[in-house]
Design an enzyme around this catalytic site. Structure first.
Site, mmCIF file in Angstrom:
data_model
loop_
_atom_site.group_PDB
_atom_site.id
_atom_site.type_symbol
_atom_site.label_atom_id
_atom_site.label_comp_id
_atom_site.label_asym_id
_atom_site.label_seq_id
_atom_site.Cartn_x
_atom_site.Cartn_y
_atom_site.Cartn_z
ATOM 1 N N HIS A 254 49.024 37.510 40.860
ATOM 2 C CA HIS A 254 48.612 37.788 39.483
ATOM 3 C C HIS A 254 49.627 38.698 38.774
ATOM 4 C CE1 HIS A 254 45.483 38.438 36.323
ATOM 5 N NE2 HIS A 254 46.116 39.591 36.181
ATOM 6 N N GLU A 255 49.927 39.813 39.389
ATOM 7 C CA GLU A 255 50.843 40.760 38.740
ATOM 8 C C GLU A 255 52.245 40.169 38.618
ATOM 9 O OE1 GLU A 255 49.522 43.086 37.198
ATOM 10 O OE2 GLU A 255 47.577 43.103 38.220
ATOM 11 N N HIS A 258 52.455 38.180 35.485
ATOM 12 C CA HIS A 258 52.734 39.044 34.328
ATOM 13 C C HIS A 258 54.225 39.388 34.270
ATOM 14 C CE1 HIS A 258 48.721 39.856 32.821
ATOM 15 N NE2 HIS A 258 48.281 40.315 33.973
ATOM 16 N N GLU A 284 47.928 37.381 29.933
ATOM 17 C CA GLU A 284 46.972 37.019 30.981
ATOM 18 C C GLU A 284 47.067 35.524 31.317
ATOM 19 O OE1 GLU A 284 45.586 39.337 32.562
ATOM 20 O OE2 GLU A 284 43.886 38.478 33.650
HETATM 21 ZN ZN ZN Z 1 46.192 40.588 34.310
#
Ligand code: ZN
Length: 492
Positions: A254-255, A258, A284
């Site tokens: 997830h990170e 980003h 996101e």
């Molecule tokens: Zn996030």
């Protein structure tokens, strides 16, 4: 030059904050707070310098803000930033900062005691200050527009209401029909997994996705995050649970999503107001795309599972790929947003969106929040929090005075599917790439259509340019029904 130097200061401020979260020795908290406060003051002075307004006015009078060129977008974004910075009087900002600090302290105490009444007057104050802030910033249709716009440029309450209602009305019955089936076992994920091996595996995956460790690094924190100090240095953090595979694995994916976005912003926008991510929703969408649409897909694990089994032979050697895939996609209504699966996640967001909107509209009083919260959890997720700590006190955001923020999580989910669909249409066979551990074409498409543009286009325009469509819940609903219908043997 003025704006470029301000961008440098902002990046230095972000670096000090990163250090504060990752490495700061406890005894240095006071000094660091002082440094950040000073830097914040200098940045605010530069952001609100009347000279900036005069330059912008001169440029606008010569028509430099019109048209599609990057320079025109730069003038428009700089104007927007200037207006936002100057519309809030110093006295108001000071009041807000003080109230926020008291509110956050009260929230920590209330949550520890699981007693909402300790926090209620502060929540009331936060709503009041947000209404005042909306007035100061200005809005046409709804005060919530002004607040939400701080996180998602150009989005509107009306649009959110429509799109979210459509999603909610599809997700609630889907969840119910899945709940009638036998649930998947997540036991394979809840074993002892040595942290060093978790780190090695997750690092290998995000490197293959395209996260560039020459311009980034991975550290450990209690609350994972990604932060950027220019496209040349974008860092991520993660947390490890020695007895549960999910937090570090999917948290890192997830990170990294980003961070890959920030690393891909066009070099032409270095030190410019255009050289930042355009909105939280678009941000996101990037993390969710890599975490869920790739990282929780069956095809991805066809490629990655043998390596995971080699990394953890004792734990996963006897677990089939099918059972592992089912485990990581187990749907289970819970009380806690941050641990939610793909089907229920947006329902957690929906509860918060509807309640904060009601608070802003005045149709819900702060004191009535726990009851309203619990009723919505029962209606949408079929679960009732046993206490306030596991209910309406679980998130820090409202205590910090953040209203209009939560919807960006769901916007990200919706946009992620719209983008992934468009990337597949533009690149036939993209799913085969994923099954073979090839992510180059997907990354290139995202670079080309999203990342490189930074803040040049408004989020709605960016989405339109990339997909030919506006924000739409349809693709996400179809994705959920297909994936989880197949997994649970439900025809939706
Ligand atoms: Zn996030």
């Amino acid at each position: 030059m003025h704006l470029a130097a301000t961008a440098d200061l902002r990046q230095a401020q972000a670096l000090l904050s990163w250090d504060q979260n990752v490495y700061l020795p406890p005894g240095a908290a006071g000094a660091r707070g002082q440094q950040l406060a000073t830097l914040g003051r200098v940045i605010h002075e530069r952001d609100t310098d009347p000279q900036v307004g005069a330059w912008l006015t001169a440029l606008e009078e010569s028509g430099a803000d019109e048209g599609d060129a990057a320079d025109a977008a730069l003038v428009r974004v700089a104007r927007r930033n200037f207006e936002q910075a100057t519309k809030l009087p110093g006295a108001f900002v000071e009041d807000f900062t003080k109230a926020r600090s008291a509110s956050q302290t009260a929230w920590v105490g209330a949550r520890a005691a699981s007693d909402f009444s300790q926090f209620a007057p502060h929540l009331e104050k936060m709503v009041e200050l947000n209404l005042r802030q909306a007035e100061l910033l200005g809005f046409e249709a709804h005060p919530y527009d002004a607040l939400h716009d701080l996180f998602e440029r150009g989005s509107s309450t009306e649009r959110l209401r429509t799109v979210f209602a459509e999603l909610r009305d599809a997700a609630v019955p889907l969840l119910r029909s899945l709940g009638e089936r036998e649930n998947k076992a997540d036991a394979p994920l809840r074993q002892a997994f040595p942290e060093a091996d978790q780190e090695a595996f997750a690092t290998g995956i995000v490197r293959t996705f395209g996260y560039d460790f020459e311009h980034g690094r991975l550290d450990r924190t209690v609350h994972p995050f990604a932060t950027s100090f220019s496209r040349y240095d974008v860092r991520i953090t993660t947390r490890y649970d020695a007895n549960f595979l999910n937090p570090a694995l999917f948290g890192t994916l997830h990170e990294a999503g980003h961070a890959i976005y920030e690393q891909g912003i066009g070099g032409a926008y270095d030190r410019s107001p255009l050289g930042t991510a355009v909105s939280l929703g678009v941000h996101e969408s990037q993390s969710r795309l890599w975490e869920n649409l790739v990282g929780r897909s069956e095809g991805f694990w066809q490629w990655a599972y043998p390596t995971l089994q080699e990394t953890f032979p004792a734990q996963l050697g006897g677990v089939s790929q099918r059972d592992f895939y089912a485990a990581i996609n187990r749907v289970s209504p819970s009380l806690i947003r941050v641990e939610a699966d793909e089907v229920t996640y947006n329902l957690h967001v929906m509860v918060r969106f509807e309640l904060e909107l009601a608070l802003v509209e005045g149709t819900l009083k702060a004191a009535e929040l726990p009851e309203a919260w619990n009723a919505k959890y029962e209606a949408y997720l079929g679960v009732t929090p046993p206490n306030d700590a596991l209910g309406c006190l679980q998130d820090i955001h409202w205590s910090l005075g953040m209203f209009g923020y939560f919807p960006t999580y769901t916007l990200g989910n919706l946009i992620s599917v719209q983008l992934f669909e468009a990337a597949k249409t533009a690149n036939p066979g993209l799913e085969d790439d994923v099954e073979n551990g090839q992510f180059g074409r997907l990354l290139s498409w995202l670079r080309e259509n999203i990342h490189q543009h930074g803040s040049r286009y408004e989020p709605a325009e960016l989405l339109e340019r990339a997909t030919g469509q506006s924000l739409d819940a349809g693709p996400y609903i179809r994705y959920l029904k297909k994936k989880f219908g197949t997994l649970y043997g439900v025809t939706a």
